[in-house]
Design a protein around this motif. Sequence first.
Motif, PDB file in Angstrom:
ATOM      1  N   SER A  75       0.849  -1.195   0.000  1.00 16.10           N
ATOM      2  CA  SER A  75       0.000   0.000   0.000  1.00 16.10           C
ATOM      3  C   SER A  75       0.882   1.241   0.000  1.00 16.10           C
ATOM      4  N   GLY A  76       0.453   2.254  -0.718  1.00 21.88           N
ATOM      5  CA  GLY A  76       1.247   3.466  -0.843  1.00 21.88           C
ATOM      6  C   GLY A  76       2.066   3.508  -2.125  1.00 21.88           C
ATOM      7  N   HIS A  77       2.299   2.340  -2.714  1.00 21.21           N
ATOM      8  CA  HIS A  77       3.018   2.292  -3.985  1.00 21.21           C
ATOM      9  C   HIS A  77       2.051   2.649  -5.115  1.00 21.21           C
ATOM     10  N   PRO A  78       2.539   3.308  -6.185  1.00 27.37           N
ATOM     11  CA  PRO A  78       1.647   3.657  -7.300  1.00 27.37           C
ATOM     12  C   PRO A  78       0.910   2.459  -7.893  1.00 27.37           C
ATOM     13  N   TYR A  79       1.511   1.263  -7.780  1.00 25.67           N
ATOM     14  CA  TYR A  79       0.866   0.058  -8.298  1.00 25.67           C
ATOM     15  C   TYR A  79       0.487  -0.875  -7.152  1.00 25.67           C
ATOM     16  N   ALA A  80       0.019  -0.307  -6.062  1.00 25.45           N
ATOM     17  CA  ALA A  80      -0.351  -1.091  -4.886  1.00 25.45           C
ATOM     18  C   ALA A  80      -1.344  -2.198  -5.247  1.00 25.45           C
ATOM     19  N   GLU A  81      -1.071  -3.391  -4.707  1.00 31.22           N
ATOM     20  CA  GLU A  81      -1.895  -4.592  -4.887  1.00 31.22           C
ATOM     21  C   GLU A  81      -1.760  -5.240  -6.261  1.00 31.22           C
ATOM     22  N   HIS A  82      -0.944  -4.669  -7.147  1.00 33.20           N
ATOM     23  CA  HIS A  82      -0.665  -5.316  -8.427  1.00 33.20           C
ATOM     24  C   HIS A  82       0.585  -6.189  -8.277  1.00 33.20           C
ATOM     25  N   PRO A  83       0.687  -7.295  -9.019  1.00 29.93           N
ATOM     26  CA  PRO A  83       1.886  -8.142  -8.949  1.00 29.93           C
ATOM     27  C   PRO A  83       3.139  -7.347  -9.284  1.00 29.93           C
ATOM     28  N   ILE A  84       4.186  -7.549  -8.505  1.00 35.99           N
ATOM     29  CA  ILE A  84       5.436  -6.817  -8.733  1.00 35.99           C
ATOM     30  C   ILE A  84       6.230  -7.491  -9.854  1.00 35.99           C
ATOM     31  N   PRO A  85       7.117  -6.753 -10.513  1.00 32.32           N
ATOM     32  CA  PRO A  85       7.974  -7.374 -11.530  1.00 32.32           C
ATOM     33  C   PRO A  85       8.849  -8.445 -10.888  1.00 32.32           C
ATOM     34  N   PRO A  86       8.991  -9.590 -11.505  1.00 27.62           N
ATOM     35  CA  PRO A  86       9.812 -10.655 -10.918  1.00 27.62           C
ATOM     36  C   PRO A  86      11.274 -10.231 -10.804  1.00 27.62           C
TER      37      PRO A  86
END
Length: 304
Positions: free
Chosen positions: A205-216
């Motif tokens: 939470s707080g990240h621009p892409y919060a709750e989206h899968p992160i880059p591997p």
Amino acid sequence: MLINFEEQINKLNKVKNGQIKEGYKLDIPQIDEYFRFKKSDFGVIMGHANVGKTSVVLYLMLLYSRKHDFRWLVFSSENEPHQLIKKIIEYIESKPINKIETDVFNARVKWVNEHFKFIEPDNLYTYKQLLELAQHVKNAWNYDGFMIDPYNSLVKDRHILKGINSHEYDYQAASEMRIFCKKNNISIWLCAHAVTEALRKKHSSGHPYAEHPIPPMASDIEGGGKWINRVDFFACIHRYLYHPQDWMYSHIHIRKVKDIDTGGRPTSLDEPIKLKSVINNVGFEINHRNIIEPFKEKQEEVPF
């Protein structure tokens, strides 16, 4: 066999005197700063399924072919050859194939055949069989790069597996691919998938892409971190498939560049190379500019 010490010192002197040859550029600063095509490099390009990894890789291959007249050998077991040829032609023209005039289409087909050769994807190959076939093609048709997509579609050689485990098998495959690159002065781009567990990692939470899968990360590749140990470069292609606006952006994270003296370097964690898909998915743009400008036709010929 021992090295030729004098030869190595000659190379070192070139580095010392600033005479070392840099990798090939595209004259696109946003890409060239982080990535260069280097003959004899062995690299891995990883990503989750369905992020458009093959499309991005194919686009980069086309860019280097257009800029430097490079030729490519392609093994893509998950795509029919005609689909790849279609995509290349659409990239060249920045148009859907049904909007391309017949004479232009025919000229582009000829150009693609001169710069790309495709291995039949319906056959099963071990990595050894694929390298043997690639060597035969190299002897007959001098190409600069070899794209293998993906690694997990290659069957395991049972004779080799009798004496080693799967982990050691992958190490041997990577080592032999690396030797193949050096021996033939070509670059292998090996595509691979990330493990399923990596999909469960989400931005906080707080990240621009919060709750989206992160880059591997490199360690998320199928088979583990051994791959980044063996390669000259390691890249990850990621796309936020479920984001309402940014789903059309392909992010290229450069995780490793072994030889930064010849150009390129890893991207920062949150600042990858970003390519935006153009309308109809027939190319990409950077900073609102189509990367592939219209090809200039000769006065009496359709080919560029």
